[in-house]
Design a protein around this motif. Structure first.
Motif, PDB file in Angstrom:
ATOM      1  N   HIS A  47      -4.914  10.549 -12.883  1.00  0.00           N
ATOM      2  CA  HIS A  47      -4.727  11.652 -13.219  1.00  0.00           C
ATOM      3  C   HIS A  47      -3.592  11.594 -13.440  1.00  0.00           C
ATOM      4  CE1 HIS A  47      -3.972  15.933 -11.496  1.00  0.00           C
ATOM      5  NE2 HIS A  47      -5.270  15.877 -11.022  1.00  0.00           N
ATOM      6  N   PRO A  48      -2.638  13.102 -13.774  1.00  0.00           N
ATOM      7  CA  PRO A  48      -1.075  13.159 -15.091  1.00  0.00           C
ATOM      8  C   PRO A  48      -0.336  12.915 -13.325  1.00  0.00           C
ATOM      9  CG  PRO A  48      -2.825  15.381 -15.645  1.00  0.00           C
ATOM     10  CD  PRO A  48      -3.942  13.717 -14.858  1.00  0.00           C
ATOM     11  N   SER A  49      -1.128  13.758 -12.662  1.00  0.00           N
ATOM     12  CA  SER A  49      -0.343  13.760 -11.003  1.00  0.00           C
ATOM     13  C   SER A  49       0.610  12.884 -10.151  1.00  0.00           C
ATOM     14  CB  SER A  49      -0.918  15.545 -10.437  1.00  0.00           C
ATOM     15  OG  SER A  49      -1.680  15.274 -10.085  1.00  0.00           O
ATOM     16  N   ALA A  50      -0.767  11.605 -10.654  1.00  0.00           N
ATOM     17  CA  ALA A  50      -0.228  10.363  -9.902  1.00  0.00           C
ATOM     18  C   ALA A  50       0.530   9.725 -10.431  1.00  0.00           C
ATOM     19  CB  ALA A  50      -1.933   9.674  -9.225  1.00  0.00           C
ATOM     20  N   TYR A  51       1.050   9.123  -9.733  1.00  0.00           N
ATOM     21  CA  TYR A  51       2.175   8.307 -10.395  1.00  0.00           C
ATOM     22  C   TYR A  51       2.131   7.375  -9.590  1.00  0.00           C
ATOM     23  CZ  TYR A  51       5.533   9.987  -6.810  1.00  0.00           C
ATOM     24  OH  TYR A  51       5.939  10.200  -5.616  1.00  0.00           O
ATOM     25  N   TYR A  73       5.236   5.554  -4.859  1.00  0.00           N
ATOM     26  CA  TYR A  73       4.059   6.735  -5.669  1.00  0.00           C
ATOM     27  C   TYR A  73       3.339   7.461  -5.022  1.00  0.00           C
ATOM     28  CZ  TYR A  73       2.079   3.702  -1.246  1.00  0.00           C
ATOM     29  OH  TYR A  73       2.322   3.290  -0.225  1.00  0.00           O
ATOM     30  N   SER A  75      -0.019  10.819  -4.386  1.00  0.00           N
ATOM     31  CA  SER A  75      -1.007  11.364  -5.506  1.00  0.00           C
ATOM     32  C   SER A  75      -1.511  12.884  -4.486  1.00  0.00           C
ATOM     33  CB  SER A  75      -2.302  10.290  -4.864  1.00  0.00           C
ATOM     34  OG  SER A  75      -3.820  11.104  -5.098  1.00  0.00           O
ATOM     35  N   LEU A  76      -2.272  13.317  -5.277  1.00  0.00           N
ATOM     36  CA  LEU A  76      -2.174  14.736  -4.758  1.00  0.00           C
ATOM     37  C   LEU A  76      -2.975  14.892  -3.393  1.00  0.00           C
ATOM     38  CD1 LEU A  76      -1.399  16.883  -8.001  1.00  0.00           C
ATOM     39  CD2 LEU A  76      -0.799  17.299  -6.108  1.00  0.00           C
ATOM     40  N   ASN A 131       3.344  10.607  -0.507  1.00  0.00           N
ATOM     41  CA  ASN A 131       3.977  10.165  -1.117  1.00  0.00           C
ATOM     42  C   ASN A 131       4.097   8.486  -0.687  1.00  0.00           C
ATOM     43  OD1 ASN A 131       4.572  11.873  -2.922  1.00  0.00           O
ATOM     44  ND2 ASN A 131       5.643  13.305  -1.116  1.00  0.00           N
ATOM     45  N   ALA A 161      -3.908   6.048 -11.269  1.00  0.00           N
ATOM     46  CA  ALA A 161      -2.309   5.888 -11.762  1.00  0.00           C
ATOM     47  C   ALA A 161      -1.770   4.251 -11.864  1.00  0.00           C
ATOM     48  CB  ALA A 161      -1.409   6.145 -10.186  1.00  0.00           C
TER      49      ALA A 161
END
Length: 617
Positions: A47-51, A73, A75-76, A131, A161
């Motif tokens: 998912h592009p919003s996870a990092y 890190y 995640s939504l 977060n 991610a």
């Protein structure tokens, strides 16, 4: 992360082995934490919003081989089952895997993470905020690193991610030296790991007396490949390139002299790569009358200072034992770790972790090892026991990563001397019974010692070949490894072995001096004169999860402790020995005894140890 890498990861993780099926066959789920990850169930949910972001990205700028990183890190759709996996090499896609055979492309397997931690480990509000931050410790392991965020827990993981890449300045640098005594008293060996093969560089050790002229000794180089492993997971998801293991032999040492040394590699272009400088003291001459201190334990395992890879409560015991030895290192001359070294169980990355953990000890004093079931056992490979405890390693890792002065390291029995001590180390994963090759070696080892010069005769083995009140031994009714002492007790008695020390049972226990189940001396704390038997000690509480005692009480069991610890022997001279059992949590002494005797007491006749006599004058 580019789409090519994303789809490579997807392909890798979807097709990546029938890991659990193999590991269920190997019975490793309850033992090695990495085996809990069901890699075959991984789904791709990027998912592009996870990092995942990791800093710093370049490690070892000051020559360090260990460094902490910060992992941030988010995640939504956070969950308490989310976890971070650390992968090395960083590119763990299927495109990097070697084919298993012609029928599979991409292959069925590649690699497990080298460590993992749950996303909420230090972030109690992670489920609400999405977060988190982790502090993780990395060691130099010859490759770069990436960090992946998974949802779905360990049994149904979904990759969401992947981080930036982190690397050490020189991933190939020589690291983690471990000293061991050579085949002669005045020889010290140095073994270490690097990323340099013999086609890239010449390995050597630069060494010499403290403050004196330095010299160079060449090193031999060993390695192995996946085909050297006997089964999964070592041959499958647990495989990781071991790099190159080098051993140099430092000869003709003056007794008790201090030396400095550093590891070196001469590259093809004429430049050099160096380690930091270390020190060691040469061993005393056999029989030398001086203060000599020995530490013995088994079953320590490796543990992570950052709390990752929590392994059956190993963290406090293993780290505490390691730290206690480091703190008292100035009062330790030699260490003997009698089997079950790191419990990698087929996950090869853990051997680097272990050699890093013990480096402050093993780089300074000889670190002698024995072979245990978690190093050697695998069906159909010649091990005495047909279980799968080695995870497919079948002895290869232990025999390569550590030097021992055995005639054949695949037969892990050997002897070594340290001043007034003579040690006979058995290999319980090979047959020791009367008539075998090992039995003949052990008798020769025990018979060859000159007790006037080396009065302290110590027998060491991993499994309990003598006496233990461990609950499973009591259930069997043997209070020993089946067939353990039936042959060997005749040798212990004949050659008047003072102490027999074992691991395998994860606790501490001391017996009376004993022969054929009968206490030969009723004293408990101060032995004067002949023992008339052998004192048996279980010292398997180095760090692995503790083992219960039976509730049955036996006359020969003098002291039991359900805790982590190790033993220390101090020889003050030829007549006086102090035995101490110390707990790992505080380093304090909880059990002890002394032996005080003369040479004539060793010569004294006792049951089954009397030489033939004649009536002739």
């Amino acid at each position: 992360m580019g789409m090519v890498r994303i789809y490579g990861l997807l392909l890798f993780l979807i097709v990546l082995l029938g890991l659990v099926r193999f590991e269920e066959a190997a019975r490793l789920h309850e033992e090695q934490p990495l085996s809990r990850i069901s890699v075959h169930n991984v789904k791709f949910s990027f998912h592009p919003s996870a990092y995942v972001n990791v800093t710093p990205t370049l490690l070892g700028l000051g020559g360090e081989s260990i460094q902490w990183v910060t992992v941030v890190y988010g995640s939504l759709s956070p969950s308490n089952d989310d976890w971070i996996g650390v992968f090395s090499p960083a590119n763990f896609s299927a495109s990097t895997c070697a084919p298993v055979n012609e029928r599979f492309s991409p292959p069925l397997l590649c690699t497990a993470p080298i460590k993992y931690q749950f996303a909420n480990y230090s972030n109690l509000n992670y489920k609400d905020t999405g977060n988190g931050t982790l502090k993780l410790q990395l060691i130099n392991q010859r490759a770069d690193f990436s960090f992946a965020l998974f949802s779905g827990g360990l049994s149904n993981p979904k990759l969401i991610a992947v981080s930036n890449i982190v690397t050490f300045v020189n991933p190939k640098a020589p690291v983690y030296p471990r000293l061991a005594q050579g085949k002669t008293w005045n020889e010290m060996t140095v073994t270490w790991t690097s990323g340099y093969g013999i086609s890239e560089a010449e390995p050597f050790v630069e060494w010499g007396p403290l403050g004196g002229n330095q010299m160079r000794s060449p090193a031999g180089t060993l390695t192995f490949n996946r085909n050297s492993m006997c089964g999964p997971p070592a041959r499958t998801v647990g495989w990781r390139d071991p790099g190159f293991i080098h051993t140099s032999f430092l000869k003709d040492l003056w007794p008790n002299s201090m030396h400095t040394y550093k590891l070196g590699h001469k590259l093809l272009d004429g430049t050099y790569v160096w380690s930091k400088i270390y020190q060691f003291r040469a061993s005393p001459y056999p029989g030398q009358d001086s203060l000599q201190r020995v530490v013995i334990f088994g079953d320590m395992g490796k543990a992570e200072a950052d709390g990752s890879n929590e392994y059956n409560d190993f963290q406090p015991g293993s780290l505490n034992t390691t730290n206690q030895l480091i703190q008292d290192l100035k009062n330790i001359d030699i260490v003997l770790h009698i089997g079950d070294l790191c419990y990698a169980n087929g996950y090869l990355s853990q051997w680097d972790q272990f050699t890093s953990q013990i480096e402050p000890i093993a780089s300074t004093v000889p670190y002698m090892v024995g072979s245990g079931n978690h190093e050697r056992d695998w069906p159909g490979t010649g091990s005495f026991y047909g279980n799968m405890d080695s995870g497919g390693e079948c002895g290869v890792l232990a025999e390569t990563m550590f030097y021992v002065p055995a005639e054949n390291r695949a037969k892990f029995w050997y002897s070594t001397d340290y001043g007034m001590f003579h040690f006979c180390i058995a290999d319980t994963e090979h047959d020791w019974r009367e008539g075998t090759e090992q039995y003949k070696f052990l008798e020769k080892c025990l018979a060859s010692v000159d007790r006037q010069k080396q009065p302290w005769l110590i027998f060491l083995a991993h499994r309990v070949l003598g006496y233990s009140s461990g609950d499973w031994y009591a259930t069997e009714g043997s209070f020993e490894e089946p067939m353990g002492r039936e042959s060997l007790q005749k040798l212990w008695q004949k050659y008047k072995v003072d102490l027999a020390v074992y691991g395998h049972v994860h606790n501490y226990e001391r017996t009376c001096p004993i022969y054929e189940n009968i206490c030969t001396n009723e004293e408990k704390s101060y032995y004067k004169g002949p023992l008339n038997g052998t004192i048996h000690v279980v010292a398997g509480g180095g760090g692995a999860s503790l083992a219960q005692f039976t509730t049955l009480q036996t006359k020969w069991s003098y002291y039991r402790d359900y805790d982590f610890g190790f033993i220390k022997l101090t020889a003050f001279d030829h007549s006086n020995l102090l035995f101490e059992y110390k707990k790992s949590r505080d380093g304090k002494v909880y059990d002890s005894f002394r032996i005080s005797r003369d040479y004539r007491d060793i010569l004294a006749c006792t049951v089954d140890s009397c030489p033939s006599m004649t009536l002739a004058s």
